[in-house]
Design an enzyme around this catalytic site. Structure first.
Site, PDB file in Angstrom:
ATOM      1  N   GLU A  33      14.868  76.372  18.551  1.00  0.00           N
ATOM      2  CA  GLU A  33      15.778  75.345  19.090  1.00  0.00           C
ATOM      3  C   GLU A  33      16.897  75.088  18.106  1.00  0.00           C
ATOM      4  OE1 GLU A  33      17.959  73.240  20.985  1.00  0.00           O
ATOM      5  OE2 GLU A  33      16.147  73.584  22.162  1.00  0.00           O
ATOM      6  N   ARG A  35      19.450  72.776  18.563  1.00  0.00           N
ATOM      7  CA  ARG A  35      19.872  71.371  18.477  1.00  0.00           C
ATOM      8  C   ARG A  35      19.220  70.695  17.279  1.00  0.00           C
ATOM      9  NH1 ARG A  35      21.888  68.875  23.383  1.00  0.00           N
ATOM     10  NH2 ARG A  35      21.481  70.169  25.207  1.00  0.00           N
ATOM     11  N   GLY A  40      15.811  69.353  24.589  1.00  0.00           N
ATOM     12  CA  GLY A  40      16.813  70.009  25.418  1.00  0.00           C
ATOM     13  C   GLY A  40      17.800  69.063  26.078  1.00  0.00           C
ATOM     14  N   THR A  41      18.477  69.573  27.111  1.00  0.00           N
ATOM     15  CA  THR A  41      19.459  68.770  27.850  1.00  0.00           C
ATOM     16  C   THR A  41      18.813  67.500  28.396  1.00  0.00           C
ATOM     17  OG1 THR A  41      20.771  70.700  28.480  1.00  0.00           O
ATOM     18  CG2 THR A  41      20.960  68.767  29.891  1.00  0.00           C
ATOM     19  N   GLY A 176      32.133  65.946  43.080  1.00  0.00           N
ATOM     20  CA  GLY A 176      30.801  66.424  43.465  1.00  0.00           C
ATOM     21  C   GLY A 176      29.868  65.281  43.812  1.00  0.00           C
ATOM     22  N   ALA A 177      29.334  65.314  45.044  1.00  0.00           N
ATOM     23  CA  ALA A 177      28.439  64.238  45.512  1.00  0.00           C
ATOM     24  C   ALA A 177      26.986  64.688  45.503  1.00  0.00           C
ATOM     25  CB  ALA A 177      28.856  63.788  46.914  1.00  0.00           C
ATOM     26  N   ALA A 317      13.580  69.438  35.912  1.00  0.00           N
ATOM     27  CA  ALA A 317      12.759  69.428  34.699  1.00  0.00           C
ATOM     28  C   ALA A 317      11.288  69.664  35.030  1.00  0.00           C
ATOM     29  CB  ALA A 317      12.932  68.096  33.966  1.00  0.00           C
ATOM     30  N   HIS A 441      -2.166  45.687  49.585  1.00  0.00           N
ATOM     31  CA  HIS A 441      -1.114  44.824  50.152  1.00  0.00           C
ATOM     32  C   HIS A 441      -0.843  43.678  49.186  1.00  0.00           C
ATOM     33  CE1 HIS A 441       1.195  42.551  53.098  1.00  0.00           C
ATOM     34  NE2 HIS A 441       0.470  41.485  52.772  1.00  0.00           N
TER      35      HIS A 441
END
Length: 462
Positions: A33, A35, A40-41, A176-177, A317, A441
């Site tokens: 890795e 980073r 990660g991201t 972008g939607a 993920a 409930h």
């Protein structure tokens, strides 16, 4: 130079989960890795920090709109953006440090740096080459580029830059939607920005249930988000503090310009495998730049596997995590399995949106006879008490066998409620099985039971 049973490239959710499972199965494991932090991201600039901002901005929304209704009187809180960013960073650090702890606990080596594969059985990190019996690529994905749109991560940003803006913009344009655009657009809208979402297609959240799409867009509009649908972005022009977005409406080819303080480019993600040396190794790729793997997650080069966003399938993920565990089992000589028909998807706006399995559209394409059980949250006592009665639960079941084929939820805690249906589907349950299961409930989960009842004689509270 060290020798390992497995070297995993990438420490995102797929990679770190895979490494931990490998270690649990008795394999000597290392993770590459580059980073400064693990995760990660997802943990650093994706899922986790965005959820922190969604949570914080939702609390503000509650204070502004619902506290007074419950008798909680007082001045509305003001936003300290610097402190909110500090809170987000604390959340990131807590999670990434947690992965470091798990690596130490499981005796996994972290090879710090960016990796390449000179040949099968060898991984190069910096100047060192490490021997390994198996390589598992979990290098993830990166934001997709858009022609004519230059990202500077200050004014024109991807999701990475959008998480750490210098200040809250007055006007924001989201291109972008999809999931990322709507989640981050929702954050800044709650924090006071005027948000306009520009989408190429005629509907938001492509691939989702059409009824959910319409309901979701209506709710987001009510919350203040503006939508320009069926529009193709031509270019962005950015100065130091502002940007202009030029787009064409597909219906009449007319050109329009909108100005904003921040433009978020959220047009999806693409696999990231640059620098690994896959071409030289002869690793087979798909036309979309994904690593091609077999049912055992192995590439065409023996001993080299790939999982997660860098392979085919939804970029999620939890899909990567499942594949990571399955690939670890394969490498250890066991049988790994992922049920791709039961992978849930969740959008963490308010209300949340969740889905699993088939949609009505996919069932119609298959020519499969099905029935629909639907229940509105308006009929759920807990939802009404919590100002969360927007939305519904929809369950799709086989018309003959009553077997659950899919579910679509828009409403409170949808991302948690969907898993009851996932477990049911994993066991091949019928809608009646779910309907006959006692639900506490008052809970939101009663809406799921009511939707299951609606597949039979009908719900009780509707």
């Amino acid at each position: 130079m060290s020798s390992y049973d497995v070297i995993v490239i990438g420490a995102g959710p797929g990679g770190y989960v895979c490494a931990i499972r490998c270690a649990q199965l008795g394999l000597k494991t290392a993770v590459v890795e580059g980073r400064e932090t693990l995760g990660g991201t997802c943990l650093n600039v994706g899922c986790i920090p965005s959820k922190a901002l969604l949570h914080a901005s939702h609390q503000l929304h509650e204070a502004e709109h619902n506290f007074a209704k419950m008798g909680l009187k007082g001045k509305s809180p003001s936003v300290d953006w610097k402190q909110m960013q500090a809170y987000k960073e604390e959340v990131i650090e807590g999670n990434t440090k947690g992965i470091e702890f798990l690596f130490k606990k499981n005796k996994i080596d972290w090879l710090k740096g960016w990796g390449s594969i000179p040949s099968a059985g060898k991984v190069k990190v910096g100047d060192e080459v490490h021997d390994t019996k198996n390589i598992i690529i979990a290098s993830g994905s990166e934001p997709s580029a858009l022609p004519g749109v230059e990202v500077d991560e200050k004014v024109v940003v991807t999701s990475t830059g959008a998480l750490s803006l210098g200040k809250i913009p007055k006007k924001m344009v989201v291109i972008g939607a999809g999931v990322i655009g709507l989640e981050l657009g929702s954050v800044y809208s709650r924090l006071g920005a005027e948000v306009t979402v520009i989408e190429f297609l005629k509907e938001i959240t492509p691939g989702m249930d059409p009824e959910v799409q319409k309901t979701f867009q209506r709710i987001l509009k009510k919350q203040g988000l503006n939508f320009v649908m069926g529009a193709a972005v031509q270019k962005t022009e950015a100065s130091k503090t502002k940007a202009k977005v030029t787009y064409k409406l597909l219906k009449d080819d007319s050109e329009h310009v909108i100005e904003a303080d921040t433009v978020l480019v959220a047009t999806g993600r693409k696999p990231y495998s640059d620098g690994l040396g896959l071409d030289a190794l002869g690793v087979e790729m798909t036309p979309r730049g994904q690593i091609k793997v077999g049912s055992d997650w192995q590439t065409n080069v023996p001993g080299i596997y790939a999982i997660g966003d860098v392979t085919e399938g939804p970029m999620l993920a939890h899909k990567a995590e499942d594949e990571g565990m399955a690939a670890a089992e394969q490498v250890a000589g066991k049988h790994g399995h992922v049920n791709y028909g039961v992978i849930p998807g969740v959008i963490y706006t308010w209300p949340e949106v969740a889905n699993v399995g088939e949609t009505e559209a996919t069932l119609k394409e298959q020519g499969r006879a099905y029935k629909v059980g639907k229940f509105m949250f308006m009929g759920n006592g807990r939802a009404k008490a919590n100002f969360a009665s927007d939305g519904f639960v929809k369950i799709l079941a086989d018309k003959e066998t009553d077997r659950i084929l899919g579910a679509h939820i828009i409403g409170p805690a949808a991302g948690d409620l969907i898993h009851e249906v996932c477990v049911a589907m994993e066991f091949g349950a019928s809608a009646e099985d779910l309907a006959l299961t006692c639900h506490a409930h008052p809970t939101y989960s009663e809406a799921v039971r009511e939707a299951a009842l609606a597949c039979g004689d009908g719900p009780i509270h509707s």
